[in-house]
Design a protein around this motif. Sequence first.
Motif, PDB file in Angstrom:
ATOM      1  N   LEU A 168      12.290  -6.780   2.308  1.00 53.27           N
ATOM      2  CA  LEU A 168      11.468  -5.575   2.400  1.00 53.27           C
ATOM      3  C   LEU A 168      10.014  -5.943   2.135  1.00 53.27           C
ATOM      4  CD1 LEU A 168      13.740  -3.261   0.197  1.00 53.27           C
ATOM      5  CD2 LEU A 168      13.600  -3.229   2.708  1.00 53.27           C
ATOM      6  N   VAL A 169       9.088  -5.251   2.805  1.00 48.65           N
ATOM      7  CA  VAL A 169       7.662  -5.494   2.583  1.00 48.65           C
ATOM      8  C   VAL A 169       7.197  -4.688   1.381  1.00 48.65           C
ATOM      9  CG1 VAL A 169       5.343  -5.345   3.545  1.00 48.65           C
ATOM     10  CG2 VAL A 169       7.276  -5.887   5.042  1.00 48.65           C
ATOM     11  N   LEU A 170       6.564  -5.378   0.449  1.00 55.85           N
ATOM     12  CA  LEU A 170       6.051  -4.728  -0.754  1.00 55.85           C
ATOM     13  C   LEU A 170       4.585  -4.341  -0.593  1.00 55.85           C
ATOM     14  CD1 LEU A 170       7.241  -3.993  -3.523  1.00 55.85           C
ATOM     15  CD2 LEU A 170       6.328  -6.148  -4.398  1.00 55.85           C
ATOM     16  N   GLU A 171       3.810  -5.209   0.042  1.00 59.16           N
ATOM     17  CA  GLU A 171       2.411  -4.867   0.338  1.00 59.16           C
ATOM     18  C   GLU A 171       1.826  -5.872   1.308  1.00 59.16           C
ATOM     19  OE1 GLU A 171      -0.427  -6.673  -3.112  1.00 59.16           O
ATOM     20  OE2 GLU A 171       0.829  -5.011  -3.766  1.00 59.16           O
ATOM     21  N   ASP A 172       0.687  -5.493   1.897  1.00 60.05           N
ATOM     22  CA  ASP A 172      -0.061  -6.368   2.798  1.00 60.05           C
ATOM     23  C   ASP A 172      -1.337  -6.813   2.092  1.00 60.05           C
ATOM     24  OD1 ASP A 172       1.597  -5.833   5.300  1.00 60.05           O
ATOM     25  OD2 ASP A 172       0.951  -3.810   4.787  1.00 60.05           O
ATOM     26  N   LYS A 331      -2.658   0.513  -0.615  1.00 60.10           N
ATOM     27  CA  LYS A 331      -1.236   0.851  -0.770  1.00 60.10           C
ATOM     28  C   LYS A 331      -0.881   2.210  -0.172  1.00 60.10           C
ATOM     29  CE  LYS A 331      -0.339  -2.129  -4.757  1.00 60.10           C
ATOM     30  NZ  LYS A 331      -1.666  -2.755  -4.790  1.00 60.10           N
ATOM     31  N   ALA A 332      -1.864   3.085  -0.048  1.00 61.84           N
ATOM     32  CA  ALA A 332      -1.591   4.369   0.613  1.00 61.84           C
ATOM     33  C   ALA A 332      -1.455   4.162   2.118  1.00 61.84           C
ATOM     34  CB  ALA A 332      -2.691   5.381   0.304  1.00 61.84           C
ATOM     35  N   VAL A 333      -2.298   3.312   2.692  1.00 62.56           N
ATOM     36  CA  VAL A 333      -2.177   2.990   4.118  1.00 62.56           C
ATOM     37  C   VAL A 333      -0.854   2.251   4.368  1.00 62.56           C
ATOM     38  CG1 VAL A 333      -3.179   1.672   6.031  1.00 62.56           C
ATOM     39  CG2 VAL A 333      -4.665   2.992   4.504  1.00 62.56           C
ATOM     40  N   TYR A 334      -0.481   1.367   3.449  1.00 65.58           N
ATOM     41  CA  TYR A 334       0.812   0.670   3.539  1.00 65.58           C
ATOM     42  C   TYR A 334       1.949   1.657   3.773  1.00 65.58           C
ATOM     43  CZ  TYR A 334       5.166  -0.846   1.233  1.00 65.58           C
ATOM     44  OH  TYR A 334       6.478  -1.067   0.919  1.00 65.58           O
ATOM     45  N   ALA A 335       1.896   2.797   3.095  1.00 63.53           N
ATOM     46  CA  ALA A 335       2.971   3.780   3.224  1.00 63.53           C
ATOM     47  C   ALA A 335       3.101   4.307   4.652  1.00 63.53           C
ATOM     48  CB  ALA A 335       2.734   4.934   2.256  1.00 63.53           C
ATOM     49  N   TYR A 336       1.996   4.243   5.424  1.00 62.78           N
ATOM     50  CA  TYR A 336       2.003   4.714   6.811  1.00 62.78           C
ATOM     51  C   TYR A 336       2.307   3.597   7.813  1.00 62.78           C
ATOM     52  CZ  TYR A 336      -0.031   9.132   5.234  1.00 62.78           C
ATOM     53  OH  TYR A 336      -0.231  10.346   4.615  1.00 62.78           O
ATOM     54  N   LEU A 375      10.913   5.586 -11.339  1.00 63.38           N
ATOM     55  CA  LEU A 375      10.094   5.034 -10.259  1.00 63.38           C
ATOM     56  C   LEU A 375       9.063   4.036 -10.753  1.00 63.38           C
ATOM     57  CD1 LEU A 375       9.447   8.392  -8.352  1.00 63.38           C
ATOM     58  CD2 LEU A 375      11.024   6.572  -7.665  1.00 63.38           C
ATOM     59  N   VAL A 376       8.578   3.224  -9.824  1.00 54.71           N
ATOM     60  CA  VAL A 376       7.429   2.351 -10.061  1.00 54.71           C
ATOM     61  C   VAL A 376       6.215   3.048  -9.459  1.00 54.71           C
ATOM     62  CG1 VAL A 376       6.409   0.087  -9.642  1.00 54.71           C
ATOM     63  CG2 VAL A 376       8.884   0.301  -9.961  1.00 54.71           C
ATOM     64  N   VAL A 377       5.193   3.299 -10.272  1.00 56.14           N
ATOM     65  CA  VAL A 377       3.986   4.001  -9.815  1.00 56.14           C
ATOM     66  C   VAL A 377       2.842   2.997  -9.716  1.00 56.14           C
ATOM     67  CG1 VAL A 377       2.379   5.893 -10.254  1.00 56.14           C
ATOM     68  CG2 VAL A 377       4.784   6.130 -10.911  1.00 56.14           C
ATOM     69  N   LYS A 378       2.158   3.004  -8.553  1.00 58.15           N
ATOM     70  CA  LYS A 378       1.109   2.019  -8.301  1.00 58.15           C
ATOM     71  C   LYS A 378      -0.189   2.700  -7.882  1.00 58.15           C
ATOM     72  CE  LYS A 378       4.399  -1.391  -6.484  1.00 58.15           C
ATOM     73  NZ  LYS A 378       4.728  -2.255  -5.319  1.00 58.15           N
ATOM     74  N   PRO A 379      -1.324   2.308  -8.469  1.00 59.05           N
ATOM     75  CA  PRO A 379      -2.613   2.773  -7.945  1.00 59.05           C
ATOM     76  C   PRO A 379      -2.874   2.119  -6.599  1.00 59.05           C
ATOM     77  CG  PRO A 379      -2.941   1.200  -9.734  1.00 59.05           C
ATOM     78  CD  PRO A 379      -1.471   1.437  -9.642  1.00 59.05           C
ATOM     79  N   VAL A 380      -3.417   2.863  -5.646  1.00 63.43           N
ATOM     80  CA  VAL A 380      -3.468   2.388  -4.266  1.00 63.43           C
ATOM     81  C   VAL A 380      -4.474   1.266  -4.043  1.00 63.43           C
ATOM     82  CG1 VAL A 380      -2.639   4.576  -3.348  1.00 63.43           C
ATOM     83  CG2 VAL A 380      -5.095   4.210  -3.565  1.00 63.43           C
ATOM     84  N   GLY A 381      -5.518   1.189  -4.849  1.00 62.91           N
ATOM     85  CA  GLY A 381      -6.569   0.217  -4.565  1.00 62.91           C
ATOM     86  C   GLY A 381      -6.510  -1.051  -5.380  1.00 62.91           C
ATOM     87  N   ALA A 411      -4.064  11.366  -5.054  1.00 59.02           N
ATOM     88  CA  ALA A 411      -4.319  10.523  -3.882  1.00 59.02           C
ATOM     89  C   ALA A 411      -4.466   9.052  -4.245  1.00 59.02           C
ATOM     90  CB  ALA A 411      -5.570  11.002  -3.154  1.00 59.02           C
ATOM     91  N   ASN A 412      -4.637   8.766  -5.521  1.00 60.76           N
ATOM     92  CA  ASN A 412      -4.831   7.389  -5.951  1.00 60.76           C
ATOM     93  C   ASN A 412      -3.518   6.659  -6.202  1.00 60.76           C
ATOM     94  OD1 ASN A 412      -6.553   5.181  -6.731  1.00 60.76           O
ATOM     95  ND2 ASN A 412      -6.004   5.577  -8.860  1.00 60.76           N
ATOM     96  N   PHE A 413      -2.373   7.311  -5.926  1.00 62.16           N
ATOM     97  CA  PHE A 413      -1.104   6.698  -6.310  1.00 62.16           C
ATOM     98  C   PHE A 413      -0.042   6.816  -5.223  1.00 62.16           C
ATOM     99  CE2 PHE A 413      -3.210   7.877 -10.244  1.00 62.16           C
ATOM    100  CZ  PHE A 413      -3.077   6.734 -11.006  1.00 62.16           C
TER     101      PHE A 413
END
Length: 484
Positions: A168-172, A331-336, A375-381, A411-413
């Motif tokens: 699974l992709v975790l982030e770019d 990380k917010a763009v990652y979700a899309y 859950l694991v909560v992550k700030p997007v930036g 919006a930051n998470f």
Amino acid sequence: MDGTEPQPLLSDYDASGYYCELFGAPNRPAEHNAGLIERLQGMSTEELVRRARAAERELFNLGITFTVYSESDAIDRILPFDVIPRVLSAADWDHLERGVVQRVTALNLFLKDIYGEQKILKDGVVPADLIFGNKNFRQQMVGVKVAHDTYVHVCGVDLVRDEAGEFLVLEDNGRCPSGVSYVVENRHMMQRTFADLMSGVGIRPVGNYGQMLLEACADIAPADIQDPSVVLLSPGTYNSAYFEHIFLAREMGVPLVEGRDLIVENDRVYMRTISGLQPVHTIYRRIDDDFLDPEVFRPDSMLGVPGLMRAYRAGNVGLANAVGTGVADDKAVYAYMPRIIKYYLDEDPILNNVETHICREPEGLRYTLENLSKLVVKPVGESGGYGVIIGPRATLEELADIRAKLLDDPANFISQPMVKLSVCPTLIEQALEPRHVDLRPFAVTGSKTWVLPGGLSRVAMKRGSLVVNSSQGGGSKDTWVLES
């Protein structure tokens, strides 16, 4: 001597119910590792420890270090290296490679669009305010043409494997992803200290990374240049990845420079040398956008090159990675990203995202608040594992704090379920214990995309820890991709 037979090296190893990179799962054994397991079983613990210590000494003597800013009493330390390799079958790698190429292709099409016609925003596939309100969106890049429509020339895609064995992709990581130097050095270390483990095993090489990166940089030089001059731009010795900057400049065979070594005249970039000014056609830059050009971004930056953006916009120099790529690894763009891949390529993702709840969307916020402890909560930036709250392991105080932050700035998470990351046997003092691992393959794109076989396997050295980031104390392993 008590006459007892030494126990096989892996006799007491227990993966504790996680998917194991060496053994696989009970219903899905890693048959491609049978030969390696047999060789490891023939080695004593004492022999393994002795060779591991020799490898550590060599890493120290070679100066292969990483900076941990959170440790006030230590700037540079050895990146912990574990000697038990992580092995990928030819079939697994084929799947990963195709998935990474697909993802990088979509990222570049996305960046071309948002800095061009912005169709994906007009069509409502990605919210416009998510992009325009992103601190990494660079208005200065709108309308700028880049060679081969490539914005992300070096991309590190962080992958995990879950309990079912699915990647699974975790982030770019599309800005300045680091760690590839450890991939190459880890291989060199294994070849020197564990040649017997590797003998006769068809392992795909990683030593040509510098040449492939140089070719990609040459691809994006101004079109009329026959023999382009390439440099690697570093912030300098205090950067956490400075060892890597030196390493890559050497592997590419190009000068390592700092901002003060470059000058812009008539919208062209030159390097100061003892023989006078020499033209520069491509810059592989390891400096963040904010510090790149004090005329355009932070005026107090002493690291960048005044006028560099003028030369770039004029098409007189190539930059790898392009300016403004940070908006794509948010990380917010990652979700899309599944929607982005479908929009541009009309394909389903080959590599799925981890299930992601977008807290800027009401249903995502509601679900996150209702399930915060799971859950694991992550700030997007953020990157490097900073600011992440792992709900199942958080204190009541930490949960209350993140709840307040979510309500104040949803919006930051984003939030995700806690994936049961795969494990790999790891030498801890005198025993092999399971430790969680991830994988960062590196894709290099000029006119086409090439993926380094394997990538950086990072390992959480603390028992039970899920944080593999080097900046947070994680280590690394050599990653073998088997020939078909």
